[in-house]
Design an enzyme around this catalytic site. Structure first.
Site, PDB file in Angstrom:
ATOM      1  N   GLU A   1       0.698  -1.450  -0.242  1.00  0.00           N
ATOM      2  CA  GLU A   1       0.301   0.163   0.361  1.00  0.00           C
ATOM      3  C   GLU A   1       0.956   1.209  -0.031  1.00  0.00           C
ATOM      4  OE1 GLU A   1      -3.579   2.167   2.655  1.00  0.00           O
ATOM      5  OE2 GLU A   1      -2.909   0.081   3.573  1.00  0.00           O
TER       6      GLU A   1
ATOM      7  N   HIS B   1      -4.817  -4.759  -0.323  1.00  0.00           N
ATOM      8  CA  HIS B   1      -4.126  -3.550  -1.253  1.00  0.00           C
ATOM      9  C   HIS B   1      -3.487  -3.694  -2.312  1.00  0.00           C
ATOM     10  CE1 HIS B   1      -6.221  -0.164   0.793  1.00  0.00           C
ATOM     11  NE2 HIS B   1      -5.470  -1.187   2.209  1.00  0.00           N
TER      12      HIS B   1
END
Length: 518
Positions: A358, A383
């Site tokens: 992320e 993510h």
């Protein structure tokens, strides 16, 4: 090259006559089977899914609705996925595609965090309840606590004295203005996001502060029960049938200051879920991924052991473990590899669901968390924003069938990407990388459920080729890659299929012609 006339095309390899075609006056046109558009389409997420006759009719209708909206947006610069979500939301709300997506059974929400899963307008009403106190930080942020006869401990030095909100509001000339300020303390929403959050440091500081603001309200036992039941209802109303919640199991407190332990909390989660299923038989269920936000090896070790103990007592509820927080400021997973060695007991190995990648800082230790997460046998990648920049990790995730949990709006609000058409997941989706769509912290972004994130994924990330196959595969993925046990998953697919068939029937009969939006 200058002075040498136009450069010549390189000599083409010898291929059968049908392999290459040259059109005079139009340059070279390639029609190689291996580079064909149909083959690319089959590679996409959902591209190889067969459709029933009725699904094919529904798909034709969906594509027509989508193309009509695309045509409208091509006439101006307000294409919603190209705008910040806070600016785009009003356009999305008016979208015919969005209405379709709200009606679509989406399966499960596999990446959401507590306490950011229920709309904050309800929490504003909670501050009107008796015995609600607040203190004010020097920066003007709020902290809350329910207590009687008063808060059990003085506020920290970073906060003012506690004030009883009922008495405080009686002294105000403009209560509405104060309540608007309370709401601003509960959400990142703003009319000028670029001005309010010029960089990641600012938006992350604000993001973390909101969690501290909400925590004092949501951790009050009577509020917590209502909050969680209401969150299940919000997601259910958005046609989400299953949830996996990441939570740190922070103690829940009573009015007299008593704290409940983790077992009490899990029992409440379980009881409320069972009651909800009784009232909504087509709801599949709920599980918890225990999280920890710390750099301390000792605390991580203690949390892992606690999670194992809780799993032994709540095997149908506890799904696994994750580490949370701003990844760019945290430790690389590799530095924690010894304490994160897989934990097993009675033939059960605790699953990991690591946040990884992320970040938009390529080539850092944190960026390489993607490789470390795979090395540590993560079940999913939270993510995975940087995955497209790591071909080895991408190939390995594909080989192991490890999905990416894509949270489009969160990535945009937290300043990883501005235009959804440029989201790295676009290339992953085109390559058929396993993925699910989730909403991370929808309440903080002014969203709810999963529909807004599905809109961004379908209209922006998926591009013009995303169709009903894409949506169906993403919904199926949320069940396939969930922490459901095999027998639970079979029941989940049955419940989902029933709702999907109804959705397809309604969509196939949708004859409304969408208008261009203002």
């Amino acid at each position: 090259r200058s002075g040498q006339g136009p450069s010549r095309l390189p000599k083409l390899p010898s291929l059968p006559p049908t392999g290459w075609t040259a059109r005079l006056g139009q340059g070279l046109s390639l029609s190689v089977t291996d580079l064909s558009i149909p083959k690319e389409n089959r590679l996409r997420v959902g591209g190889a899914l067969p459709l029933t006759a009725r699904e094919a009719e529904a798909n034709e209708r969906l594509v027509a609705i989508k193309e009509a909206e695309w045509a409208c947006w091509s006439e101006n610069a307000a294409f919603p996925p190209s705008l910040h979500f806070f600016r785009a939301k009003r356009f999305i709300d008016a979208s015919h595609v969005f209405r379709v997506l709200k009606d679509m059974p989406k399966g499960g929400a596999l990446h959401v965090h507590n306490p950011a899963i229920r709309t904050v307008q309800w929490l504003l009403e909670v501050t009107y309840r008796p015995h609600c106190y607040a203190c004010f930080t020097p920066a003007g942020h709020l902290r809350f606590r329910f207590a009687h006869p008063g808060p059990p401990a003085p506020p920290t030095e970073a906060c003012s004295d506690w004030v009883l909100l009922a008495r405080f509001r009686e002294q105000l000339q403009n209560v509405t203005e104060f309540d608007e300020g309370v709401l601003r303390n509960m959400t990142l929403e703003t009319e000028e996001p670029e001005k309010a959050y010029p960089d990641q440091a600012v938006v992350w500081e604000r993001f973390n502060g909101i969690f501290r603001t909400l925590s004092g309200l949501v951790r009050y036992a009577p509020v917590f029960r209502e909050y969680f039941a209401g969150a299940l209802k919000e997601f259910y109303d958005d046609n989400v049938q299953y949830m996996e919640l990441r939570t740190m199991l922070t103690p829940i407190y009573e009015l007299d200051g008593q704290d409940h332990d983790e077992e009490w909390l899990l029992q409440i989660y379980q009881n409320i879920t069972q009651e909800f299923i009784e009232d909504h038989p087509d709801f599949i269920g709920f599980k918890i991924i225990v999280t920890k936000q710390t750099h301390s090896v000792e605390k991580i070790n203690a949390s892992l052991q606690s999670t194992m103990d809780l799993w032994a007592k709540f095997p149908d509820l506890v799904a696994g473990f994750d580490l949370v927080g701003q990844e760019d400021k945290g430790q690389a997973l590799w530095e924690l590899k010894d304490v994160l060695t897989p934990r097993s007991s009675g033939g059960f190995t605790l699953p990991y669901f690591f946040h990884a990648g992320e970040t938009n800082w390529h080539g850092t230790d944190v960026d390489e968390n993607l490789l470390d997460a795979l090395h540590l046998n993560t079940s999913r990648i939270g993510h995975g924003f940087a995955l497209a920049r790591h071909p080895v990790a991408q190939k390995e995730a594909l080989r192991r069938d490890v999905p990416v949990e894509v949270c489009p709006i969160s990535n945009q609000v937290l300043k990883l990407v501005s235009d959804m058409r440029n989201h790295p997941a676009a290339s992953l989706m085109a390559a058929g990388q396993p993925m699910v769509i989730s909403s991370d912290d929808p309440a903080l972004f002014g969203a709810r459920g999963l529909s807004y994130d599905f809109y961004e994924a379908f209209m922006g990330i998926g591009g013009g080729r995303a169709d009903l196959r894409t949506l169906k595969q993403l919904a199926l993925n949320s069940l396939k890659y969930s922490a459901l046990l095999p027998e639970e998953r079979a029941n989940a697919q049955r419940l989902w299929q029933k709702k999907w068939d109804h959705f397809v029937e309604v969509l196939a009969n949708d004859t409304e012609i969408p208008d261009c939006l203002d």
